[in-house]
Design a protein around this motif. Structure first.
Motif, PDB file in Angstrom:
ATOM      1  N   SER A  17       0.827  -1.221   0.000  1.00 49.27           N
ATOM      2  CA  SER A  17       0.000   0.000   0.000  1.00 49.27           C
ATOM      3  C   SER A  17       0.853   1.259   0.000  1.00 49.27           C
ATOM      4  O   SER A  17       0.519   2.224  -0.680  1.00 49.27           O
ATOM      5  CB  SER A  17      -1.021   0.030   1.130  1.00 49.27           C
ATOM      6  OG  SER A  17      -0.632  -0.754   2.184  1.00 49.27           O
ATOM      7  N   THR A  18       1.968   1.233   0.730  1.00 53.57           N
ATOM      8  CA  THR A  18       2.838   2.418   0.732  1.00 53.57           C
ATOM      9  C   THR A  18       3.311   2.701  -0.685  1.00 53.57           C
ATOM     10  O   THR A  18       3.240   3.834  -1.167  1.00 53.57           O
ATOM     11  CB  THR A  18       4.063   2.173   1.639  1.00 53.57           C
ATOM     12  OG1 THR A  18       3.588   1.804   2.920  1.00 53.57           O
ATOM     13  CG2 THR A  18       4.956   3.385   1.737  1.00 53.57           C
ATOM     14  N   MET A  19       3.769   1.645  -1.369  1.00 53.01           N
ATOM     15  CA  MET A  19       4.318   1.891  -2.712  1.00 53.01           C
ATOM     16  C   MET A  19       3.227   2.240  -3.712  1.00 53.01           C
ATOM     17  O   MET A  19       3.414   3.087  -4.586  1.00 53.01           O
ATOM     18  CB  MET A  19       5.171   0.708  -3.188  1.00 53.01           C
ATOM     19  CG  MET A  19       4.417  -0.514  -3.537  1.00 53.01           C
ATOM     20  SD  MET A  19       5.521  -1.766  -4.213  1.00 53.01           S
ATOM     21  CE  MET A  19       6.330  -2.310  -2.751  1.00 53.01           C
ATOM     22  N   ALA A  20       2.048   1.610  -3.560  1.00 51.54           N
ATOM     23  CA  ALA A  20       0.955   1.886  -4.492  1.00 51.54           C
ATOM     24  C   ALA A  20       0.463   3.333  -4.320  1.00 51.54           C
ATOM     25  O   ALA A  20       0.222   4.042  -5.294  1.00 51.54           O
ATOM     26  CB  ALA A  20      -0.187   0.904  -4.254  1.00 51.54           C
ATOM     27  N   LYS A  21       0.368   3.736  -3.065  1.00 46.76           N
ATOM     28  CA  LYS A  21      -0.082   5.106  -2.746  1.00 46.76           C
ATOM     29  C   LYS A  21       0.905   6.130  -3.304  1.00 46.76           C
ATOM     30  O   LYS A  21       0.526   7.106  -3.943  1.00 46.76           O
ATOM     31  CB  LYS A  21      -0.139   5.243  -1.210  1.00 46.76           C
ATOM     32  CG  LYS A  21      -1.356   5.972  -0.692  1.00 46.76           C
ATOM     33  CD  LYS A  21      -1.337   6.005   0.822  1.00 46.76           C
ATOM     34  CE  LYS A  21      -1.663   4.660   1.448  1.00 46.76           C
ATOM     35  NZ  LYS A  21      -1.478   4.570   2.885  1.00 46.76           N
ATOM     36  N   ASP A  22       2.194   5.882  -3.059  1.00 47.87           N
ATOM     37  CA  ASP A  22       3.250   6.792  -3.537  1.00 47.87           C
ATOM     38  C   ASP A  22       3.237   6.909  -5.053  1.00 47.87           C
ATOM     39  O   ASP A  22       3.339   7.994  -5.610  1.00 47.87           O
ATOM     40  CB  ASP A  22       4.638   6.246  -3.153  1.00 47.87           C
ATOM     41  CG  ASP A  22       5.030   6.664  -1.758  1.00 47.87           C
ATOM     42  OD1 ASP A  22       4.240   7.363  -1.105  1.00 47.87           O
ATOM     43  OD2 ASP A  22       6.132   6.260  -1.320  1.00 47.87           O
ATOM     44  N   LEU A  23       3.120   5.739  -5.693  1.00 47.82           N
ATOM     45  CA  LEU A  23       3.137   5.729  -7.161  1.00 47.82           C
ATOM     46  C   LEU A  23       1.933   6.509  -7.704  1.00 47.82           C
ATOM     47  O   LEU A  23       2.072   7.338  -8.606  1.00 47.82           O
ATOM     48  CB  LEU A  23       3.120   4.287  -7.677  1.00 47.82           C
ATOM     49  CG  LEU A  23       3.042   4.125  -9.198  1.00 47.82           C
ATOM     50  CD1 LEU A  23       4.312   4.657  -9.865  1.00 47.82           C
ATOM     51  CD2 LEU A  23       2.831   2.661  -9.590  1.00 47.82           C
ATOM     52  N   ARG A  25       0.199   8.855  -6.333  1.00 52.55           N
ATOM     53  CA  ARG A  25       0.354  10.290  -6.093  1.00 52.55           C
ATOM     54  C   ARG A  25       1.295  10.902  -7.139  1.00 52.55           C
ATOM     55  O   ARG A  25       1.011  11.927  -7.737  1.00 52.55           O
ATOM     56  CB  ARG A  25       0.885  10.529  -4.677  1.00 52.55           C
ATOM     57  CG  ARG A  25       0.765  11.988  -4.242  1.00 52.55           C
ATOM     58  CD  ARG A  25       1.339  12.258  -2.855  1.00 52.55           C
ATOM     59  NE  ARG A  25       0.830  11.377  -1.807  1.00 52.55           N
ATOM     60  CZ  ARG A  25       1.573  10.520  -1.115  1.00 52.55           C
ATOM     61  NH1 ARG A  25       2.875  10.405  -1.349  1.00 52.55           N
ATOM     62  NH2 ARG A  25       1.055   9.772  -0.182  1.00 52.55           N
ATOM     63  N   GLU A  26       2.392  10.193  -7.367  1.00 56.09           N
ATOM     64  CA  GLU A  26       3.428  10.687  -8.286  1.00 56.09           C
ATOM     65  C   GLU A  26       2.922  10.821  -9.724  1.00 56.09           C
ATOM     66  O   GLU A  26       3.273  11.758 -10.426  1.00 56.09           O
ATOM     67  CB  GLU A  26       4.600   9.690  -8.241  1.00 56.09           C
ATOM     68  CG  GLU A  26       5.870  10.152  -8.876  1.00 56.09           C
ATOM     69  CD  GLU A  26       6.629  11.168  -8.034  1.00 56.09           C
ATOM     70  OE1 GLU A  26       7.299  12.001  -8.642  1.00 56.09           O
ATOM     71  OE2 GLU A  26       6.531  11.119  -6.782  1.00 56.09           O
ATOM     72  N   TRP A 219      12.033   2.257  -8.575  1.00 53.08           N
ATOM     73  CA  TRP A 219      11.890   1.030  -9.377  1.00 53.08           C
ATOM     74  C   TRP A 219      10.527   1.033 -10.079  1.00 53.08           C
ATOM     75  O   TRP A 219      10.413   0.774 -11.269  1.00 53.08           O
ATOM     76  CB  TRP A 219      12.039  -0.181  -8.460  1.00 53.08           C
ATOM     77  CG  TRP A 219      12.030  -1.513  -9.156  1.00 53.08           C
ATOM     78  CD1 TRP A 219      13.098  -2.209  -9.609  1.00 53.08           C
ATOM     79  CD2 TRP A 219      10.865  -2.312  -9.481  1.00 53.08           C
ATOM     80  NE1 TRP A 219      12.686  -3.380 -10.193  1.00 53.08           N
ATOM     81  CE2 TRP A 219      11.325  -3.481 -10.135  1.00 53.08           C
ATOM     82  CE3 TRP A 219       9.499  -2.150  -9.288  1.00 53.08           C
ATOM     83  CZ2 TRP A 219      10.469  -4.469 -10.591  1.00 53.08           C
ATOM     84  CZ3 TRP A 219       8.639  -3.144  -9.744  1.00 53.08           C
ATOM     85  CH2 TRP A 219       9.125  -4.287 -10.375  1.00 53.08           C
ATOM     86  N   LEU A 220       9.476   1.352  -9.305  1.00 60.47           N
ATOM     87  CA  LEU A 220       8.120   1.360  -9.872  1.00 60.47           C
ATOM     88  C   LEU A 220       7.963   2.434 -10.936  1.00 60.47           C
ATOM     89  O   LEU A 220       7.361   2.209 -11.988  1.00 60.47           O
ATOM     90  CB  LEU A 220       7.095   1.635  -8.760  1.00 60.47           C
ATOM     91  CG  LEU A 220       6.685   0.454  -7.905  1.00 60.47           C
ATOM     92  CD1 LEU A 220       5.873   0.929  -6.721  1.00 60.47           C
ATOM     93  CD2 LEU A 220       5.853  -0.528  -8.723  1.00 60.47           C
ATOM     94  N   LEU A 221       8.509   3.616 -10.644  1.00 60.30           N
ATOM     95  CA  LEU A 221       8.397   4.718 -11.612  1.00 60.30           C
ATOM     96  C   LEU A 221       9.125   4.362 -12.906  1.00 60.30           C
ATOM     97  O   LEU A 221       8.614   4.619 -14.000  1.00 60.30           O
ATOM     98  CB  LEU A 221       9.019   5.996 -11.025  1.00 60.30           C
ATOM     99  CG  LEU A 221       8.084   6.830 -10.162  1.00 60.30           C
ATOM    100  CD1 LEU A 221       8.845   7.981  -9.534  1.00 60.30           C
ATOM    101  CD2 LEU A 221       6.900   7.349 -10.986  1.00 60.30           C
ATOM    102  N   ASP A 222      10.298   3.737 -12.789  1.00 63.60           N
ATOM    103  CA  ASP A 222      11.047   3.333 -13.988  1.00 63.60           C
ATOM    104  C   ASP A 222      10.225   2.344 -14.820  1.00 63.60           C
ATOM    105  O   ASP A 222      10.125   2.469 -16.029  1.00 63.60           O
ATOM    106  CB  ASP A 222      12.393   2.683 -13.607  1.00 63.60           C
ATOM    107  CG  ASP A 222      13.360   3.704 -13.013  1.00 63.60           C
ATOM    108  OD1 ASP A 222      13.099   4.920 -13.136  1.00 63.60           O
ATOM    109  OD2 ASP A 222      14.372   3.280 -12.400  1.00 63.60           O
ATOM    110  N   ARG A 223       9.598   1.356 -14.129  1.00 61.80           N
ATOM    111  CA  ARG A 223       8.794   0.354 -14.855  1.00 61.80           C
ATOM    112  C   ARG A 223       7.596   1.043 -15.516  1.00 61.80           C
ATOM    113  O   ARG A 223       7.253   0.761 -16.652  1.00 61.80           O
ATOM    114  CB  ARG A 223       8.268  -0.742 -13.906  1.00 61.80           C
ATOM    115  CG  ARG A 223       9.322  -1.558 -13.164  1.00 61.80           C
ATOM    116  CD  ARG A 223      10.144  -2.457 -14.061  1.00 61.80           C
ATOM    117  NE  ARG A 223      11.266  -1.797 -14.681  1.00 61.80           N
ATOM    118  CZ  ARG A 223      12.405  -1.407 -14.058  1.00 61.80           C
ATOM    119  NH1 ARG A 223      12.564  -1.608 -12.776  1.00 61.80           N
ATOM    120  NH2 ARG A 223      13.367  -0.800 -14.721  1.00 61.80           N
TER     121      ARG A 223
END
Ligand code: DC
Length: 229
Positions: A17-23, A25-26, A219-223
């Motif tokens: 959830s932390t990474m999904a939320k951050d992504l 938002r970004e 990593w997520l943003l790059d993908r």
């Protein structure tokens, strides 16, 4: 640019959830925490007295009550944070307790509960532009999602993160209880008959045991940029 659907699945407490939320938002997408929906259903069962002393759920009494169970999301006016609403009531704090965690997997294994939540999740994501995290998002809810990520980390690291989270909230958990609960949830989530937790064949795998939050975000943003370029 066309907005895509992003499915993030994985084990309990691996920081999805932390990474999904951050992504979200970004990149300006909507974030949906599908686990919160199963947690809200669980709280509903607890309040209606449908959890038996042995932890099983009285599905015969729950099924006719399903039309009275509405889960939605809103934004906390003061903090701007997402909040989970059960029949209009903000239950964000109540669904994060160890008690709810210990009953949620049997509730999430009930086929008619899954059918109701899945239908609602598909409606929420019908137009794309969504990041949804859970267990079956890339396999059952959005099998055609353009970006699928399967996240994992070692049991001990995940239990430590969950333990720290509960301590910050003022609970006084026992580390071994947290570890046991997490393993038991993973076991039930992975072996249930309907939409079990499993890695979609076309998912990108992220083991974040040794990554910082900033590294996994990158990593997520790059993908994401690779897929949408
Ligand atoms: O992500 P979480 O720990 O808040 O999820 C709570 C429970 O809900 C978890 O034990 C499994 C279940 N769940 C599920 O079955 N399917 C989902 N899409 C999300 C969560």
């Amino acid at each position: 640019m066309k907005k895509i659907t992003i499915a993030i699945d994985g084990h309990s407490s691996c920081g999805k959830s932390t990474m999904a939320k951050d992504l979200a938002r970004e990149i300006g997408y909507i974030y949906i925490d599908s686990g919160a929906m199963y947690r809200a259903c669980t709280l509903f069962c607890m309040r209606q007295g449908l959890v038996r002393p042995d932890g099983t759920i009285d599905t015969a009494r729950l099924e006719p009550l399903m039309p009275q169970l509405h889960v939605a999301f809103g934004l906390d006016a003061a903090t701007g944070r997402p909040q989970t609403l059960l029949n209009g009531e903000n239950v964000e704090a109540d669904i994060r307790t160890m008690e709810v965690s210990s009953h949620v997997s049997p509730v999430a294994a009930i086929p008619f509960v899954r059918a109701a939540m899945t239908a609602q999740q598909q409606l929420m994501g019908a137009k794309g532009g969504i990041v949804m995290d859970g267990r079956d998002i890339g396999t059952a809810v959005f099998p055609h999602a353009e970006m699928k990520v399967f996240v994992t980390a070692s049991d001990e690291i995940r239990a430590r993160r969950r333990y720290d989270e509960l301590c910050v909230k003022g609970e006084q958990p026992d580390f071994d209880d947290v570890l046991r609960n997490l393993r038991e949830r993973d076991r039930i989530d992975s072996t249930r008959a309907v939409a079990p937790l499993r890695q979609a064949p076309d998912a990108l795998v992220l083991d974040n045991s040794n990554l910082t939050i900033a590294q996994q975000k990158q990593w997520l943003l790059d993908r994401f940029h690779e897929l949408t370029r």
